[in-house]
Write a protein that holds these residues in place. Structure first.
Motif, short mmCIF file in Angstrom:
data_model
loop_
_atom_site.label_atom_id
_atom_site.label_comp_id
_atom_site.label_asym_id
_atom_site.label_seq_id
_atom_site.Cartn_x
_atom_site.Cartn_y
_atom_site.Cartn_z
N ASP A 61 -1.11 -11.76 -6.81
CA ASP A 61 -2.28 -11.33 -6.09
C ASP A 61 -3.28 -10.56 -7.00
O ASP A 61 -3.12 -9.47 -7.31
CB ASP A 61 -1.39 -10.30 -5.28
CG ASP A 61 -2.53 -9.78 -4.10
OD1 ASP A 61 -3.80 -9.92 -4.46
OD2 ASP A 61 -1.87 -9.37 -3.00
N PRO A 62 -4.15 -11.24 -7.33
CA PRO A 62 -5.25 -10.64 -8.37
C PRO A 62 -5.93 -9.72 -7.72
O PRO A 62 -6.35 -8.55 -8.17
CB PRO A 62 -6.16 -11.95 -8.40
CG PRO A 62 -5.33 -13.27 -8.10
CD PRO A 62 -4.31 -12.75 -7.04
N ALA A 63 -6.15 -9.57 -6.27
CA ALA A 63 -6.79 -8.49 -5.67
C ALA A 63 -6.16 -7.13 -5.93
O ALA A 63 -6.64 -6.06 -6.19
CB ALA A 63 -7.25 -8.97 -4.27
N ASP A 81 0.84 -1.04 0.32
CA ASP A 81 0.02 -0.05 -0.09
C ASP A 81 0.77 1.44 0.14
O ASP A 81 0.58 2.24 -0.74
CB ASP A 81 -0.95 -0.07 1.24
CG ASP A 81 -1.90 -1.29 1.08
OD1 ASP A 81 -2.44 -1.44 -0.06
OD2 ASP A 81 -2.20 -1.57 2.21
N ILE A 82 1.85 1.15 0.82
CA ILE A 82 3.02 2.34 0.85
C ILE A 82 3.67 2.51 -0.46
O ILE A 82 3.53 3.79 -0.99
CB ILE A 82 4.05 2.03 1.90
CG1 ILE A 82 3.43 1.99 3.39
CG2 ILE A 82 4.79 3.50 1.91
CD1 ILE A 82 4.16 1.70 4.39
N LEU A 83 3.89 1.47 -1.04
CA LEU A 83 4.64 1.73 -2.53
C LEU A 83 3.93 2.07 -3.52
O LEU A 83 4.15 2.92 -4.29
CB LEU A 83 5.30 0.38 -2.68
CG LEU A 83 6.57 -0.19 -1.72
CD1 LEU A 83 6.79 -1.72 -2.09
CD2 LEU A 83 7.92 0.78 -2.17
N LEU A 84 2.57 1.62 -3.26
CA LEU A 84 1.55 2.22 -4.45
C LEU A 84 1.18 3.64 -4.54
O LEU A 84 1.24 4.25 -5.32
CB LEU A 84 0.52 1.35 -4.44
CG LEU A 84 -0.88 1.72 -5.25
CD1 LEU A 84 -0.09 1.61 -6.95
CD2 LEU A 84 -2.10 0.77 -5.10
N ALA A 123 -6.13 -5.99 -9.41
CA ALA A 123 -7.36 -5.10 -9.58
C ALA A 123 -7.16 -3.53 -9.09
O ALA A 123 -7.56 -2.85 -9.83
CB ALA A 123 -8.43 -5.71 -9.13
N VAL A 124 -6.67 -3.38 -7.95
CA VAL A 124 -6.20 -2.18 -7.53
C VAL A 124 -5.65 -1.62 -8.07
O VAL A 124 -5.41 -0.36 -8.48
CB VAL A 124 -5.76 -2.22 -5.91
CG1 VAL A 124 -5.16 -1.01 -5.42
CG2 VAL A 124 -6.78 -2.94 -5.05
N LEU A 125 -4.15 -1.98 -8.61
CA LEU A 125 -3.09 -1.32 -9.71
C LEU A 125 -4.00 -0.92 -10.96
O LEU A 125 -3.62 0.33 -11.22
CB LEU A 125 -2.32 -2.44 -9.92
CG LEU A 125 -1.10 -1.82 -10.64
CD1 LEU A 125 -0.32 -0.58 -9.86
CD2 LEU A 125 0.12 -2.72 -10.91
N ARG A 126 -4.64 -1.75 -11.35
CA ARG A 126 -5.56 -1.22 -12.76
C ARG A 126 -6.29 -0.25 -12.59
O ARG A 126 -6.43 1.02 -13.16
CB ARG A 126 -6.34 -2.53 -13.36
CG ARG A 126 -5.64 -3.54 -13.95
CD ARG A 126 -6.32 -4.33 -14.78
NE ARG A 126 -7.23 -5.15 -13.95
CZ ARG A 126 -7.13 -6.62 -13.69
NH1 ARG A 126 -5.89 -6.83 -13.73
NH2 ARG A 126 -7.70 -7.02 -12.67
N ALA A 127 -7.27 -0.21 -11.28
CA ALA A 127 -8.16 1.07 -11.07
C ALA A 127 -7.40 2.31 -10.75
O ALA A 127 -7.77 3.47 -11.07
CB ALA A 127 -9.04 0.49 -10.03
N ARG A 128 -6.25 2.00 -10.01
CA ARG A 128 -5.56 3.50 -9.32
C ARG A 128 -4.62 3.94 -10.06
O ARG A 128 -4.33 5.15 -10.08
CB ARG A 128 -5.21 2.97 -7.97
CG ARG A 128 -6.11 2.70 -6.93
CD ARG A 128 -5.50 2.85 -5.51
NE ARG A 128 -5.40 3.87 -5.22
CZ ARG A 128 -4.54 4.39 -3.98
NH1 ARG A 128 -4.10 3.24 -3.46
NH2 ARG A 128 -4.10 5.42 -3.82
N TYR A 129 -4.04 3.08 -11.03
CA TYR A 129 -2.80 3.80 -11.93
C TYR A 129 -3.23 3.62 -13.28
O TYR A 129 -3.39 4.81 -13.89
CB TYR A 129 -1.36 3.10 -11.62
CG TYR A 129 -0.52 3.36 -12.83
CD1 TYR A 129 -0.11 4.59 -12.82
CD2 TYR A 129 -0.31 2.47 -13.66
CE1 TYR A 129 0.66 5.12 -13.86
CE2 TYR A 129 0.69 2.79 -14.78
CZ TYR A 129 1.17 4.21 -14.69
OH TYR A 129 2.08 4.54 -15.83
#
Length: 217
Positions: A138-140, A82-85, A143-149
């Motif tokens: 980590d599929p979850a 979460d921090i790195l993202l 999905a977060v990486l696609r949505a947020r970046y």
């Protein structure tokens, strides 16, 4: 972190809202519960990833490098990923918002060159590669990486084309989504798959091919 750009300045969470509040110190955290501490954590995470690799980054290491207590980190983030993202997203928003010179060719050349530099020569590029690697397992998180970046970056990548449509340089019915994929897709392919150079000659060639296809001077 880099200086703010002309478009879309990022607004970080947790900024001080009272005069002198950042001067207040808290036990176990030499920065206080302030934006200064949050920025220190993000910068420490960037630096540790480049130095130690993804597996070598820990919450404990980030806390020590940032000069904050672990409990301070856990107020904002649950995991090191979460921090790195968050660190990467802040860098991307600042570095990858396209310029607006009022000229499509100039805007595209500058933006594609900056994207290539960002991915290959910056600490943030190393963070992005690590995050993509983690997403494969980590599929979850994927999905977060696609949505947020990825979704947000594709929106930014379309800005020069949308500006050109408004100026009449491109037709109103152009498929900006498909065109952006053809412009930036080869850059990601070289960076993440082949390892071939992504120098200015290559990014300018992508722009020139696009301009010829649409008969833009």
């Amino acid at each position: 972190m880099k200086a703010e750009t002309d478009r879309g300045n990022a607004v970080a969470d947790g900024a001080d809202d009272g005069a002198g509040r950042s001067a207040r110190q808290h036990h176990g955290n030499r920065h206080g519960r302030s934006e200064q501490a949050r920025q220190a954590v993000l910068e420490a995470a960037d630096g540790l990833l480049v130095e130690k690799g993804f597996s070598g980054v820990t919450i404990e290491g980030i806390a020590a490098a940032a000069g904050v207590a672990k409990q301070t980190i856990y107020r904002w983030w649950k995991t090191k990923t979460d921090i790195l993202l968050d660190a990467f997203l802040l860098d991307a928003a600042e570095a990858l918002t396209p310029p607006d010179h009022g000229d499509l060719a100039a805007d595209l050349r500058a933006h594609l060159h900056q994207l290539a530099q960002f991915l290959t020569r910056s600490d943030a590029g190393a963070v992005f590669t690590a995050l993509l690697g983690h997403a494969q397992h980590d599929p979850a998180f994927a999905a977060v990486l696609r949505a947020r970046y990825l979704d947000e970056q594709r929106r930014r990548d379309r800005l020069p084309l949308e500006d050109a449509v408004r100026r009449g340089e491109l037709p109103a019915d152009i498929d900006t989504v498909a065109e952006v994929d053809q412009l930036v897709g080869p850059i990601y392919h070289r960076v993440l798959v082949t390892g071939d150079p992504v120098d200015r000659a290559f990014t300018d060639l992508l722009v020139d091919t696009f301009l010829r296809r649409h008969r833009v001077r």
